[in-house]
Design an enzyme around this catalytic site. Structure first.
Site, PDB file in Angstrom:
ATOM      1  N   PHE A 142       0.854  -1.187   0.000  1.00 19.29           N
ATOM      2  CA  PHE A 142       0.000   0.000   0.000  1.00 19.29           C
ATOM      3  C   PHE A 142       0.889   1.235   0.000  1.00 19.29           C
ATOM      4  O   PHE A 142       1.720   1.420   0.890  1.00 19.29           O
ATOM      5  CB  PHE A 142      -0.916   0.032   1.229  1.00 19.29           C
ATOM      6  CG  PHE A 142      -1.822   1.238   1.249  1.00 19.29           C
ATOM      7  CD1 PHE A 142      -3.012   1.233   0.544  1.00 19.29           C
ATOM      8  CD2 PHE A 142      -1.474   2.371   1.973  1.00 19.29           C
ATOM      9  CE1 PHE A 142      -3.845   2.348   0.546  1.00 19.29           C
ATOM     10  CE2 PHE A 142      -2.301   3.490   1.981  1.00 19.29           C
ATOM     11  CZ  PHE A 142      -3.484   3.477   1.272  1.00 19.29           C
ATOM     12  N   ASP A 226       9.566   3.102   1.108  1.00 19.27           N
ATOM     13  CA  ASP A 226       8.396   3.797   1.637  1.00 19.27           C
ATOM     14  C   ASP A 226       8.386   3.632   3.154  1.00 19.27           C
ATOM     15  O   ASP A 226       8.032   2.584   3.680  1.00 19.27           O
ATOM     16  CB  ASP A 226       7.129   3.202   1.010  1.00 19.27           C
ATOM     17  CG  ASP A 226       5.857   3.880   1.500  1.00 19.27           C
ATOM     18  OD1 ASP A 226       5.912   4.605   2.507  1.00 19.27           O
ATOM     19  OD2 ASP A 226       4.792   3.666   0.880  1.00 19.27           O
ATOM     20  N   LYS A 255       3.390  10.824   8.060  1.00 18.32           N
ATOM     21  CA  LYS A 255       2.756  10.385   9.305  1.00 18.32           C
ATOM     22  C   LYS A 255       3.385  11.009  10.546  1.00 18.32           C
ATOM     23  O   LYS A 255       3.087  12.133  10.900  1.00 18.32           O
ATOM     24  CB  LYS A 255       2.718   8.859   9.366  1.00 18.32           C
ATOM     25  CG  LYS A 255       1.704   8.255   8.378  1.00 18.32           C
ATOM     26  CD  LYS A 255       1.428   6.819   8.652  1.00 18.32           C
ATOM     27  CE  LYS A 255       0.418   6.215   7.683  1.00 18.32           C
ATOM     28  NZ  LYS A 255      -0.973   6.664   7.914  1.00 18.32           N
TER      29      LYS A 255
END
Length: 398
Positions: A142, A226, A255
């Site tokens: 994802f 990532d 985040k």
């Protein structure tokens, strides 16, 4: 409590009427937070072991975040990208240090993880020379929901309604053998998550990142890691690739970097820093003084308070604690640092998450077989004890 319950119901109805139907009805309507705790509009307190999905690294209403946000809001919130600010430059310099990119590194700022991935996608395209046209990504990965990020995401069901995808991406199994078979001189870049958070906190096989580094260097491809969910101390190192002793060509960050203030970053290493040229990319809000000041203050506090080490220690304690409950419903405990996945038998993960919420504990079931636990990095003994008691009750309800 009847009045409060009616108030929560009213908020839910307003949410249903006013917001786009991209998400279901909210599980709670939250009003305030402090540390590892949040309160809903009914006045009920919850232990937050989701932290905005690994975002609230310092928890809620941390004085460092409050002070930095208030100070900068009273000074300078935004300027266009025709100008620079001291906090933007300082944050870029700090990220060069923390990532290991060093003096050859460069930072690009956006507003989210998806924006960082889009910038990284363009970086990969800029490496598409001498017949390099393929980008590799992993199945069940994802990387975000914007169109470039969605093309990289290895979940066909998420892509189906939005085809055709951005072309040129091949999804491979998450094995070293599959990587060795797929990698050749036609590959421009390989995108990987060190731990697949949305897949249920699934780490890559041992040695995968080291082998990926060897193969991408041999074939002139970029290794793009990532770290949107795993980065900023979450796994017990500043970045998860540091556990393997390698340096990528680029890393995406978001985040937890500003503990809730929107910001994302792409940091490049070595030759990758020269690939994107003037005019290749940009962001109106990216790198603004408000978000970069708060991010700098958050990183200061993570370093000052030793929260990277705290994530390593508390994460090990958390895994031991879950196993110690001895529930037959728990089939596995995995992850690293304060990014923990729990396997749940018989596809009942959502039920466990629901029962946890009923006992005042917030966590997440990304799929029917897994729970995701990503509490704030400030986690301490008291919160671990509260988690044990509430999670034990939730499992017992099954």
């Amino acid at each position: 409590m009847t009045h409060l319950a009616e108030a929560a119901q009213a908020y839910t109805e307003r949410h249903r009427a006013a917001l786009m139907r991209t998400l279901g009805a909210p599980q709670l309507v939250l009003e305030r937070g402090e540390g590892c705790w949040v309160w809903d509009v009914d006045g009920r307190r919850y232990l937050d072991f989701l932290a905005g999905i690994a975002v609230d690294s310092l928890g809620h209403a941390h004085p460092v975040v409050v002070e930095a946000a208030a100070r900068q809001a009273a000074t300078l919130i935004h300027v266009s990208n025709y100008f620079a600010t001291p906090s933007q430059i300082a944050l870029a310099e700090r990220l060069r240090r923390l990532t290991g990119a060093g003096e050859g590194g460069r930072a690009y700022f956006g507003n989210s993880g998806a924006e960082a991935i889009e910038a990284a996608f363009k970086l990969a395209r800029r490496n598409s020379t001498d017949g390099r046209s393929r980008i590799l990504s992993l199945k069940n990965s994802f990387h975000g929901r914007t169109m470039g990020a969605l093309a990289l995401t290895g979940k066909p069901t998420m892509q189906e309604a939005f085809r055709p995808m951005v072309p040129g991406v091949d999804h491979i199994d998450s094995t070293i053998a599959a990587l060795e078979e797929a990698m050749d001189d036609s590959v421009a870049a390989l995108f990987v998550e060190p731990i697949k958070g949305e897949a249920g906190v699934l780490p890559l096989p041992d040695g995968y990142l080291r082998r990926a580094r060897e193969l991408t260097e041999r074939h002139g491809a970029l290794l793009i890691v990532d770290e949107i969910q795993t980065g900023v101390g979450r796994t017990g190192e500043w970045f998860a690739y540091q556990h393997d002793g390698i340096l990528p060509d680029a890393v995406t960050i978001a985040k937890g970097i500003a503990s809730g203030i929107p910001i994302g970053a792409l940091v490049t290493f070595g030759r990758a820093s020269d690939l994107l040229l003037r005019g290749d990319h940009g962001s109106t809000f990216g790198g603004q003084p408000f978000s970069t000041t708060v991010a700098g203050a958050v990183l200061d506090e993570i370093e000052r308070a030793g929260l990277v080490q705290n994530a390593a220690v508390r994460g090990a304690q958390l895994q031991e604690l879950i196993l110690g409950i001895g529930s037959p419903h728990v089939t596995a405990v995995r992850g690293r640092g304060l990014m923990v996945g729990v396997g749940i038998a018989d596809g009942r993960a959502a039920e466990v998450a629901e029962r946890s919420l009923a006992h005042g504990l917030i966590l997440n079931a990304p799929n029917p077989d897994s729970l995701r636990i990503v509490p704030p990095l400030i986690l301490g003994d008291e919160e671990l004890e509260e988690f044990r008691d509430r999670f034990t009750l939730a499992l017992g309800d099954l």
